[in-house]
Structures are given as C-alpha cells and as structure tokens.
Design a protein around this motif. Structure first.
Motif, PDB file in Angstrom:
ATOM      1  N   VAL A   1      78.766  44.014  33.854  1.00  0.00           N
ATOM      2  CA  VAL A   1      78.119  42.699  33.782  1.00  0.00           C
ATOM      3  C   VAL A   1      76.694  42.933  33.300  1.00  0.00           C
ATOM      4  O   VAL A   1      75.896  43.587  33.979  1.00  0.00           O
ATOM      5  CB  VAL A   1      78.123  41.998  35.158  1.00  0.00           C
ATOM      6  N   VAL A   2      76.397  42.420  32.108  1.00  0.00           N
ATOM      7  CA  VAL A   2      75.074  42.591  31.505  1.00  0.00           C
ATOM      8  C   VAL A   2      74.241  41.356  31.815  1.00  0.00           C
ATOM      9  O   VAL A   2      74.615  40.244  31.474  1.00  0.00           O
ATOM     10  CB  VAL A   2      75.179  42.802  29.980  1.00  0.00           C
TER      11      VAL A   2
ATOM     12  N   VAL B   1      65.766  36.449  36.632  1.00  0.00           N
ATOM     13  CA  VAL B   1      66.452  35.662  37.654  1.00  0.00           C
ATOM     14  C   VAL B   1      67.897  36.125  37.793  1.00  0.00           C
ATOM     15  O   VAL B   1      68.372  36.383  38.902  1.00  0.00           O
ATOM     16  CB  VAL B   1      66.394  34.148  37.313  1.00  0.00           C
ATOM     17  N   LEU B   2      68.605  36.257  36.685  1.00  0.00           N
ATOM     18  CA  LEU B   2      70.010  36.684  36.746  1.00  0.00           C
ATOM     19  C   LEU B   2      70.123  38.120  37.260  1.00  0.00           C
ATOM     20  O   LEU B   2      71.061  38.442  37.984  1.00  0.00           O
ATOM     21  CB  LEU B   2      70.673  36.565  35.370  1.00  0.00           C
ATOM     22  N   ARG B   3      69.202  38.933  36.875  1.00  0.00           N
ATOM     23  CA  ARG B   3      69.225  40.332  37.316  1.00  0.00           C
ATOM     24  C   ARG B   3      69.148  40.409  38.845  1.00  0.00           C
ATOM     25  O   ARG B   3      69.751  41.289  39.462  1.00  0.00           O
ATOM     26  CB  ARG B   3      68.035  41.065  36.689  1.00  0.00           C
TER      27      ARG B   3
ATOM     28  N   PRO C   1      73.851  49.859  39.671  1.00  0.00           N
ATOM     29  CA  PRO C   1      73.211  49.733  38.357  1.00  0.00           C
ATOM     30  C   PRO C   1      73.921  50.612  37.328  1.00  0.00           C
ATOM     31  O   PRO C   1      74.398  51.698  37.648  1.00  0.00           O
ATOM     32  CB  PRO C   1      71.781  50.221  38.593  1.00  0.00           C
ATOM     33  N   ALA C   2      73.987  50.127  36.103  1.00  0.00           N
ATOM     34  CA  ALA C   2      74.701  50.832  35.043  1.00  0.00           C
ATOM     35  C   ALA C   2      73.901  52.045  34.558  1.00  0.00           C
ATOM     36  O   ALA C   2      72.686  52.134  34.719  1.00  0.00           O
ATOM     37  CB  ALA C   2      74.969  49.884  33.893  1.00  0.00           C
TER      38      ALA C   2
ATOM     39  N   ALA D   1      72.012  46.009  33.457  1.00  0.00           N
ATOM     40  CA  ALA D   1      73.454  45.792  33.590  1.00  0.00           C
ATOM     41  C   ALA D   1      73.943  46.388  34.902  1.00  0.00           C
ATOM     42  O   ALA D   1      73.291  47.254  35.496  1.00  0.00           O
ATOM     43  CB  ALA D   1      74.187  46.427  32.418  1.00  0.00           C
ATOM     44  N   TYR D   2      75.105  45.922  35.353  1.00  0.00           N
ATOM     45  CA  TYR D   2      75.696  46.402  36.608  1.00  0.00           C
ATOM     46  C   TYR D   2      77.151  46.787  36.394  1.00  0.00           C
ATOM     47  O   TYR D   2      77.898  46.073  35.714  1.00  0.00           O
ATOM     48  CB  TYR D   2      75.636  45.307  37.685  1.00  0.00           C
TER      49      TYR D   2
END
Length: 195
Positions: free
Chosen positions: A133-134, A153-155, A176-177, A186-187
């Motif tokens: 999920v980026v 915010v999304l992070r 975390p990616a 990204a995750y």
C-alpha cells in the motif's frame, strides 16, 4: 590485658578527692555506695563483604525528548512480529515480492479509506498473502505553532485503518516497506489466509 587492682594508697587518695569535690547535682540524693556500671566490651562488627544495595539506587532517568508521540514508522518497527520470523526477515530486506499494489497518491481521506478496505478484502479473497500500500511521504508543512503537525495524513492514517474493523481480521502484519518498494512512503501488508 587484665585490669590491675587499686592499691590502698590509691583508694585513700580517691576518697580524699571525693570528699573535697562539690556535687554537680545536689538535688539528686547520693547513695552510700555509688554503683558504677562495668565498661562495655567493644563489639567487633564484621566488615560486610559487599556494600548494601537497593534496587535502582544507581539508576539515573534519561532525559526524555520533547517528542510526545513516536513516529508511525518507529511504532510499526517496534510492534511484535505476528508472522513467520524467517519470512519477516526476508520481507524487511525486500526479498519478498508483493502480489498486489494499491497507490493512494493524491487521494483524500474520504476516498482512500473505502479504496483500502476494498483492496485488502479483495486481495485476501483472491488468496494473496503480501500486498503493498503506497501512501506517499506527504508534503512538508511549515506551519509555525506549538502543536506539531504530522507529515502525510494518509501515511499516518493507513496503519491505524489496518488495525481496526473490518480490516483487523484480514491483516496479520503491517510494516514499513523496503527502500526498493517505496521506503517510508509505503507499507507491506501481510494478510491472513481465509479458512
């Protein structure tokens, strides 16, 4: 060393001195034969082999930084590993390839949350185990003020959304990616098998 006895001369001399001396406290009645306590024998106290110790006596508390809340990345890295530890090690090194990818760049919170729910539940239904999920790193805000504003915010929201229903039952691990898959923007989301 033994104590020697007083001679008759010494006893007479003492009585003479005692008759001529003035009493310090005449109000206290004098006994005929004053009783003197024997000298106490010196007690030998053994030296302790170790000094006394109390729990935490040498502990000095560390100065806490002014950061009130750790970053999302640090929190996820400290979270306990729920999946296979060998697979988790390969995941952190970027050796596992994600089977699906969702890019949330440019989305707002109201559209990103439903898109994330659809993507994760559909991926689990298709039998996928690892998805990416980026979220992006977010824009830098130079807002002055005493309250720090988190970057992206999304992070910050995506890891929270993945731990609450309806996604909590589908997600086993969030981390975390690797830099090759987007790094802090990204995750990796490791999904449970459907039984």
């Amino acid at each position: 060393m033994t104590r020697r006895k007083l001679t008759e001369e010494e006893i007479e001399l003492w009585r003479k001195v005692a008759r001529q001396a003035e009493r310090m406290h005449p109000e206290i009645p004098q006994t005929v034969h004053p009783t003197s306590l024997p000298k106490p024998k010196p007690k030998k106290t053994p030296k302790p082999r170790f000094e006394a110790f109390e729990m935490g006596q040498s502990h000095q508390p560390k100065q806490k930084p002014n950061d009130l809340k750790p970053s999302i990345t640090d929190t996820l890295r400290r979270a306990p590993v729920q999946m296979d530890s060998k697979a988790f090690g390969r995941l952190k090194r970027g050796k596992l390839k994600p089977e699906g990818k969702l890019d949330l760049h440019g989305m707002r919170v109201d559209t990103a949350h439903p898109a994330l729910i659809r993507f994760v539940l559909a991926s689990q239904a298709q039998g996928k185990r690892l998805v990416l999920v980026v979220t992006g790193k977010g824009k830098d805000r130079d807002e002055p003020g005493p309250i720090p504003t988190p970057r992206g915010v999304l992070r910050n929201q995506v890891p929270h959304w993945l731990t609450i229903p309806p996604l909590a039952q589908a997600v086993m691990q969030v981390t975390p990616a690797h830099i090759s898959h987007g790094g802090d923007g990204a995750y990796y989301v490791y999904l449970r098998r459907i039984r």
